[in-house]
Design a protein around this motif. Structure first.
Motif, PDB file in Angstrom:
ATOM      1  N   SER A  63       0.872  -1.178   0.000  1.00 18.39           N
ATOM      2  CA  SER A  63       0.000   0.000   0.000  1.00 18.39           C
ATOM      3  C   SER A  63       0.904   1.223   0.000  1.00 18.39           C
ATOM      4  CB  SER A  63      -0.885   0.027   1.247  1.00 18.39           C
ATOM      5  OG  SER A  63      -1.796  -1.044   1.211  1.00 18.39           O
ATOM      6  N   GLY A  64       0.518   2.215  -0.799  1.00 16.13           N
ATOM      7  CA  GLY A  64       1.351   3.401  -0.854  1.00 16.13           C
ATOM      8  C   GLY A  64       0.657   4.534  -1.568  1.00 16.13           C
ATOM      9  N   THR A  65       1.454   5.549  -1.857  1.00 17.57           N
ATOM     10  CA  THR A  65       0.946   6.695  -2.595  1.00 17.57           C
ATOM     11  C   THR A  65       1.715   6.813  -3.896  1.00 17.57           C
ATOM     12  OG1 THR A  65       2.425   8.165  -1.371  1.00 17.57           O
ATOM     13  CG2 THR A  65       0.162   7.993  -0.578  1.00 17.57           C
ATOM     14  N   SER A  66       1.002   7.260  -4.916  1.00 22.54           N
ATOM     15  CA  SER A  66       1.578   7.365  -6.248  1.00 22.54           C
ATOM     16  C   SER A  66       1.549   8.812  -6.705  1.00 22.54           C
ATOM     17  CB  SER A  66       0.779   6.500  -7.226  1.00 22.54           C
ATOM     18  OG  SER A  66       1.344   6.567  -8.509  1.00 22.54           O
ATOM     19  N   LYS A  67       2.553   9.139  -7.511  1.00 19.68           N
ATOM     20  CA  LYS A  67       2.559  10.447  -8.157  1.00 19.68           C
ATOM     21  C   LYS A  67       3.144  10.275  -9.554  1.00 19.68           C
ATOM     22  CE  LYS A  67       7.048  12.087  -6.527  1.00 19.68           C
ATOM     23  NZ  LYS A  67       7.749  13.157  -5.844  1.00 19.68           N
ATOM     24  N   ILE A  68       2.849  11.219 -10.400  1.00 21.38           N
ATOM     25  CA  ILE A  68       3.362  11.196 -11.762  1.00 21.38           C
ATOM     26  C   ILE A  68       4.776  11.759 -11.737  1.00 21.38           C
ATOM     27  CG2 ILE A  68       3.070  12.123 -14.084  1.00 21.38           C
ATOM     28  CD1 ILE A  68       0.015  12.315 -13.302  1.00 21.38           C
ATOM     29  N   ASN A  69       5.684  11.023 -12.359  1.00 21.20           N
ATOM     30  CA  ASN A  69       7.070  11.472 -12.479  1.00 21.20           C
ATOM     31  C   ASN A  69       7.369  11.538 -13.973  1.00 21.20           C
ATOM     32  OD1 ASN A  69       9.903  11.619 -12.668  1.00 21.20           O
ATOM     33  ND2 ASN A  69      10.164  10.577 -10.710  1.00 21.20           N
ATOM     34  N   ASP A  70       7.568  12.731 -14.509  1.00 18.57           N
ATOM     35  CA  ASP A  70       7.853  12.858 -15.939  1.00 18.57           C
ATOM     36  C   ASP A  70       9.298  13.290 -16.185  1.00 18.57           C
ATOM     37  OD1 ASP A  70       7.615  15.487 -15.166  1.00 18.57           O
ATOM     38  OD2 ASP A  70       6.205  16.048 -16.740  1.00 18.57           O
ATOM     39  N   SER A  71      10.187  12.931 -15.266  1.00 20.95           N
ATOM     40  CA  SER A  71      11.611  13.213 -15.408  1.00 20.95           C
ATOM     41  C   SER A  71      12.154  12.527 -16.659  1.00 20.95           C
ATOM     42  CB  SER A  71      12.349  12.702 -14.166  1.00 20.95           C
ATOM     43  OG  SER A  71      13.689  12.378 -14.455  1.00 20.95           O
ATOM     44  N   ASN A  72      12.768  13.297 -17.532  1.00 19.36           N
ATOM     45  CA  ASN A  72      13.348  12.714 -18.752  1.00 19.36           C
ATOM     46  C   ASN A  72      14.428  11.702 -18.416  1.00 19.36           C
ATOM     47  OD1 ASN A  72      11.741  14.036 -20.641  1.00 19.36           O
ATOM     48  ND2 ASN A  72      13.035  15.851 -20.596  1.00 19.36           N
ATOM     49  N   GLU A  73      15.191  11.950 -17.372  1.00 20.59           N
ATOM     50  CA  GLU A  73      16.240  11.012 -16.969  1.00 20.59           C
ATOM     51  C   GLU A  73      15.635   9.664 -16.579  1.00 20.59           C
ATOM     52  OE1 GLU A  73      19.383  10.540 -13.300  1.00 20.59           O
ATOM     53  OE2 GLU A  73      19.002  12.556 -14.071  1.00 20.59           O
ATOM     54  N   LEU A  74      14.567   9.671 -15.784  1.00 22.57           N
ATOM     55  CA  LEU A  74      13.914   8.421 -15.380  1.00 22.57           C
ATOM     56  C   LEU A  74      13.257   7.743 -16.576  1.00 22.57           C
ATOM     57  CD1 LEU A  74      13.144   6.487 -13.099  1.00 22.57           C
ATOM     58  CD2 LEU A  74      11.100   7.883 -12.729  1.00 22.57           C
ATOM     59  N   LYS A  75      12.599   8.520 -17.430  1.00 21.38           N
ATOM     60  CA  LYS A  75      11.947   7.947 -18.606  1.00 21.38           C
ATOM     61  C   LYS A  75      12.968   7.279 -19.522  1.00 21.38           C
ATOM     62  CE  LYS A  75       8.936  10.816 -20.470  1.00 21.38           C
ATOM     63  NZ  LYS A  75       8.117  11.985 -20.830  1.00 21.38           N
ATOM     64  N   ASP A  76      14.122   7.904 -19.702  1.00 23.82           N
ATOM     65  CA  ASP A  76      15.185   7.292 -20.511  1.00 23.82           C
ATOM     66  C   ASP A  76      15.709   6.023 -19.857  1.00 23.82           C
ATOM     67  OD1 ASP A  76      15.085   9.238 -22.490  1.00 23.82           O
ATOM     68  OD2 ASP A  76      16.732  10.416 -21.646  1.00 23.82           O
ATOM     69  N   LYS A  77      15.884   6.063 -18.552  1.00 20.25           N
ATOM     70  CA  LYS A  77      16.420   4.910 -17.818  1.00 20.25           C
ATOM     71  C   LYS A  77      15.494   3.699 -17.923  1.00 20.25           C
ATOM     72  CE  LYS A  77      17.743   3.539 -13.134  1.00 20.25           C
ATOM     73  NZ  LYS A  77      17.875   3.996 -11.748  1.00 20.25           N
ATOM     74  N   LEU A  78      14.190   3.925 -17.850  1.00 18.24           N
ATOM     75  CA  LEU A  78      13.226   2.826 -17.852  1.00 18.24           C
ATOM     76  C   LEU A  78      12.776   2.408 -19.253  1.00 18.24           C
ATOM     77  CD1 LEU A  78      10.942   3.774 -14.835  1.00 18.24           C
ATOM     78  CD2 LEU A  78      12.931   2.261 -14.867  1.00 18.24           C
ATOM     79  N   PRO A  91       5.339  12.797 -25.195  1.00 19.58           N
ATOM     80  CA  PRO A  91       4.745  13.494 -24.035  1.00 19.58           C
ATOM     81  C   PRO A  91       3.691  12.670 -23.293  1.00 19.58           C
ATOM     82  CG  PRO A  91       4.013  14.487 -26.091  1.00 19.58           C
ATOM     83  CD  PRO A  91       5.057  13.469 -26.450  1.00 19.58           C
ATOM     84  N   ASN A  92       3.146  11.636 -23.943  1.00 19.94           N
ATOM     85  CA  ASN A  92       2.165  10.771 -23.275  1.00 19.94           C
ATOM     86  C   ASN A  92       2.823   9.671 -22.450  1.00 19.94           C
ATOM     87  OD1 ASN A  92      -0.337  11.934 -24.090  1.00 19.94           O
ATOM     88  ND2 ASN A  92       0.163  11.247 -26.154  1.00 19.94           N
ATOM     89  N   TYR A  93       4.119   9.471 -22.612  1.00 23.02           N
ATOM     90  CA  TYR A  93       4.870   8.465 -21.840  1.00 23.02           C
ATOM     91  C   TYR A  93       5.204   9.067 -20.485  1.00 23.02           C
ATOM     92  CZ  TYR A  93       9.087   5.735 -20.530  1.00 23.02           C
ATOM     93  OH  TYR A  93      10.028   4.987 -19.871  1.00 23.02           O
ATOM     94  N   LEU A  94       4.563   8.537 -19.457  1.00 28.39           N
ATOM     95  CA  LEU A  94       4.758   9.001 -18.085  1.00 28.39           C
ATOM     96  C   LEU A  94       5.146   7.834 -17.199  1.00 28.39           C
ATOM     97  CD1 LEU A  94       1.577  11.252 -17.717  1.00 28.39           C
ATOM     98  CD2 LEU A  94       3.903  11.990 -18.309  1.00 28.39           C
ATOM     99  N   ILE A  95       5.689   8.133 -16.050  1.00 24.19           N
ATOM    100  CA  ILE A  95       6.052   7.124 -15.061  1.00 24.19           C
ATOM    101  C   ILE A  95       5.269   7.407 -13.788  1.00 24.19           C
ATOM    102  CG2 ILE A  95       7.923   6.109 -13.712  1.00 24.19           C
ATOM    103  CD1 ILE A  95       8.308   5.738 -16.748  1.00 24.19           C
ATOM    104  N   LEU A  96       4.620   6.377 -13.273  1.00 16.91           N
ATOM    105  CA  LEU A  96       4.018   6.479 -11.946  1.00 16.91           C
ATOM    106  C   LEU A  96       5.068   6.030 -10.936  1.00 16.91           C
ATOM    107  CD1 LEU A  96       0.455   4.978 -12.464  1.00 16.91           C
ATOM    108  CD2 LEU A  96       1.149   7.379 -12.448  1.00 16.91           C
ATOM    109  N   GLN A  97       5.280   6.836  -9.941  1.00 16.92           N
ATOM    110  CA  GLN A  97       6.222   6.536  -8.870  1.00 16.92           C
ATOM    111  C   GLN A  97       5.413   6.212  -7.619  1.00 16.92           C
ATOM    112  OE1 GLN A  97       9.369   9.425  -8.356  1.00 16.92           O
ATOM    113  NE2 GLN A  97       9.307   9.153  -6.141  1.00 16.92           N
ATOM    114  N   ILE A  98       5.652   5.034  -7.058  1.00 19.16           N
ATOM    115  CA  ILE A  98       4.890   4.587  -5.892  1.00 19.16           C
ATOM    116  C   ILE A  98       5.811   4.487  -4.687  1.00 19.16           C
ATOM    117  CG2 ILE A  98       3.493   2.747  -4.880  1.00 19.16           C
ATOM    118  CD1 ILE A  98       3.627   2.805  -8.577  1.00 19.16           C
TER     119      ILE A  98
END
Length: 140
Positions: free
Chosen positions: A83-98, A113-120
């Motif tokens: 169980s946790g909390t999520s937020k949108i992370n649109d960091s280009n560095e993280l998006k490139d890494k993943l 621009p539609n490619y986003l990362i959810l961070q939990i």
């Protein structure tokens, strides 16, 4: 089982299982879907499209629940309830890494621009079905 042993088992399950179920809240009811997860220690990340319902759901209510780890080998398979909390992370560095070529089914590339990362960020993690032991809670 010590907290260090629980944490080691939790991290092994997260690293070894990339597919899990993410549940968010929609109209005060759970809404679940399969997602691909990546991690940095206990923080989980999952790619998603900015055009999906889950983005609206998480913006309205960031509370999420994840099931991950079941091997389908029997009733005693270990898995995690997170169980946790999520937020949108649109960091280009993280998006490139993943970024993974398999994402090309949904996105034009890591700069889409539609490619986003959810961070939990976990608030509680329970290790379930660990060799017949009762659920074990990892202290966070």
């Amino acid at each position: 089982m010590s907290q260090n042993q629980i944490k080691e088992k939790v991290l092994n399950i997260i690293r070894d299982h990339k597919i899990g179920v993410l549940s968010s809240v929609e109209n005060n009811k759970p809404h679940s879907r399969y997602m691909t997860f990546f991690n940095d220690e206990l923080t989980l990340y999952t790619p998603t499209s900015g055009k999906t319902e889950k983005i609206d759901e998480i913006e309205k209510n960031p509370n999420v629940h994840i099931l991950i780890g079941y091997d389908n080998e029997g009733l005693g398979d270990s898995y995690l309830e997170i169980s946790g909390t999520s937020k949108i992370n649109d960091s280009n560095e993280l998006k490139d890494k993943l970024w993974n070529e398999s994402f090309e089914k949904w996105f034009e590339g890591p700069k889409d621009p539609n490619y986003l990362i959810l961070q939990i960020k976990p608030e509680s993690i329970r290790l379930m079905n660990n060799n017949g032991e009762p659920p074990q809670e990892l202290s966070l």
